[in-house]
Scaffold this active site. Structure first.
Site: not given
Ligand code: BGC
Length: 447
Positions: A121, A296, A294, A353, A77
């Site tokens: 992005h 985290y 995504n 991600e 990606r």
């Protein structure tokens, strides 16, 4: 030792983004983006770092593709720098920019790796920012035309696309919290930007259906998890409101064709109005093929009067944090995935991600990043649990292939499974690279 074994259908990948890795900021006909201007403004990025050279991937892309090949993954990606391919944002195409991405795509395909392109992005051409950027509705047309050009240029080889990366960051983090480019601090601006990003997404999906009918398209919102500190209604409500900011605000319009009324009202109480025109939501809710997630970090959330927009304070679950100071909360990953599945149904999900910041350096040619391996194991276990719970997860894409320009944090913060020496651009595989390679090969790992 316990085995965590994934279905054969689960795909593996690694991700990067244009401004974070390419460098060559003023080469090959590229013009500045908002991140060039922002990073060159004193005080905006730690240590005055800029993406001028980054990982020099513009020149070293063949080496990077070899690193991907050796890793054995299915997908890479990466994102397109809009101002590299259309320097003024609209109009004239820059042939050199197109050639760069065409070569990269060919190199990936020749090495058995499927390209997955992110259109946006965060590096908006500065020329468009000067015309109002994401704040003005005209940007939607500019984005659609950029997207169409990219679909036409690369659609014969690239079948997996993402429109916008982390619309929450591109709107609220950048225009309300002021931490990312263009660094504004106005809630009304951020609300307008968020709507235009979603509208641009919807328009691009509509064009995609005509230009690449055999392709798949999605977008990549970021979500964290806030677990109520206690079952008290105040804590539960505070967490829910806060999570709505990332989840419902950016997903309800796409999957349900509505904005969450609670937030519309809350923003209105802070004098920020949601400006939606007739037909907008029908465009935004144009069906996607998959959703990117995504993830985290997460925390406990407790109601605190007057604390921020949502009156919630975040309390880490334990002492362990990554080197960017984000609490580790792997269980939150499981909760995010099952919660999204429950809310939006059987939309296939790619983890676009997930990864950790640890700043280990090179010792005798190796990088012993045990902490990152630990983080990945925990999060992949959570992912496995989500699969067992019936969440339709199609792939996992680690952030990031390379250490890179970590936005406002500059180069100090390292997310790569490959170490980059920014003086020489030398790449060194970290222990996590070898661990990931084994995991990909075995379609699983031992805990
Ligand atoms: C972004 C990446 C970033 C990473 C770590 C995400 O917010 O999409 O560009 O480097 O997280 O902060």
């Amino acid at each position: 030792m316990t085995n965590i074994q994934f279905p054969d259908t689960l795909k593996w990948g690694a991700a990067t983004a244009s401004y974070q890795i390419e460098g060559a900021a003023d080469e090959g006909g590229r013009s500045p983006s908002i991140w060039d201007v922002f990073s060159h403004t004193p005080g905006k990025v730690k240590n005055g770092d800029t993406g001028d050279h980054a990982c020099n991937s513009y020149h070293l892309y063949k080496e990077d593709v070899q690193l991907l090949r050796e890793l054995g993954i299915d997908q890479y990606r990466f994102s397109i720098s809009w101002s590299r391919v259309i320097p003024d944002g609209t109009g004239q195409l820059n042939k050199e920019g197109i050639t760069y991405y065409r070569n990269l795509i060919q190199e990936l395909i020749d090495n058995g790796i499927e390209p997955m392109i992110t259109l946006y992005h965060w590096d908006l051409p500065q020329a468009l920012q000067e015309a109002g950027g994401w704040e003005v509705r005209e940007i939607v047309e500019a984005f659609q035309s950029y997207a169409e050009t990219m679909f036409q240029e690369f659609g014969n080889k690239v079948k997996k696309w993402l429109t916008i990366n982390e619309p929450w960051c591109a709107s609220f983090l950048s225009n309300y919290l002021g931490i990312h480019a263009p660094g504004k601090t106005n809630l009304q601006t951020a609300v307008d930007v968020s709507h235009h990003l979603l509208l641009a997404h919807g328009k691009a999906v509509q064009s995609f259906r005509k230009i690449i009918p055999d392709g798949e398209i999605g977008y990549a919102p970021n979500v964290g998890w806030l677990e109520p500190y206690s079952p008290n209604q105040a804590d539960v409500d505070a967490c829910r409101r806060s999570m709505m900011w990332q989840k419902e605000w950016f997903m309800d319009p796409v999957f349900k064709g509505t904005y969450p009324e609670t937030l519309v009202q809350l923003f209105a109480e802070h004098n920020a109005k949601l400006n939606v025109e007739e037909g907008d939501l029908a465009i935004i809710s144009e069906p996607v093929d998959f959703m990117g997630i995504n993830y985290y970090t997460g925390s406990l959330g407790r109601f605190k009067k007057g604390e921020g927009l949502f009156q919630v304070e975040e309390i880490p679950l334990d002492e362990r944090r990554t080197d960017i100071d984000w609490p580790i909360y792997a269980d939150g990953f499981y909760k995010v995935l099952t919660d999204i599945h429950q809310t939006y149904g059987d939309v296939p999900i790619y983890i676009t991600e997930n990864g950790a910041c640890y700043n280990h350096g090179v010792e005798d040619g190796r990088v012993h990043d045990k902490d990152r391996i630990e983080y990945l194991k925990q999060h992949l276990t959570a992912l496995h649990r989500a699969l067992e719970a019936g969440v339709p997860i199609a792939g996992y894409i680690v952030w990031s292939l390379l250490d890179n320009f970590e936005w406002a944090e500059g180069y100090e913060k390292r997310f790569g499974i490959i170490h980059v020496n920014y003086a020489t651009f030398e790449r060194t595989k970290k222990d996590s690279y070898y661990w990931y390679k084994e995991t990909v090969k075995n379609q699983g790992f031992h805990v």
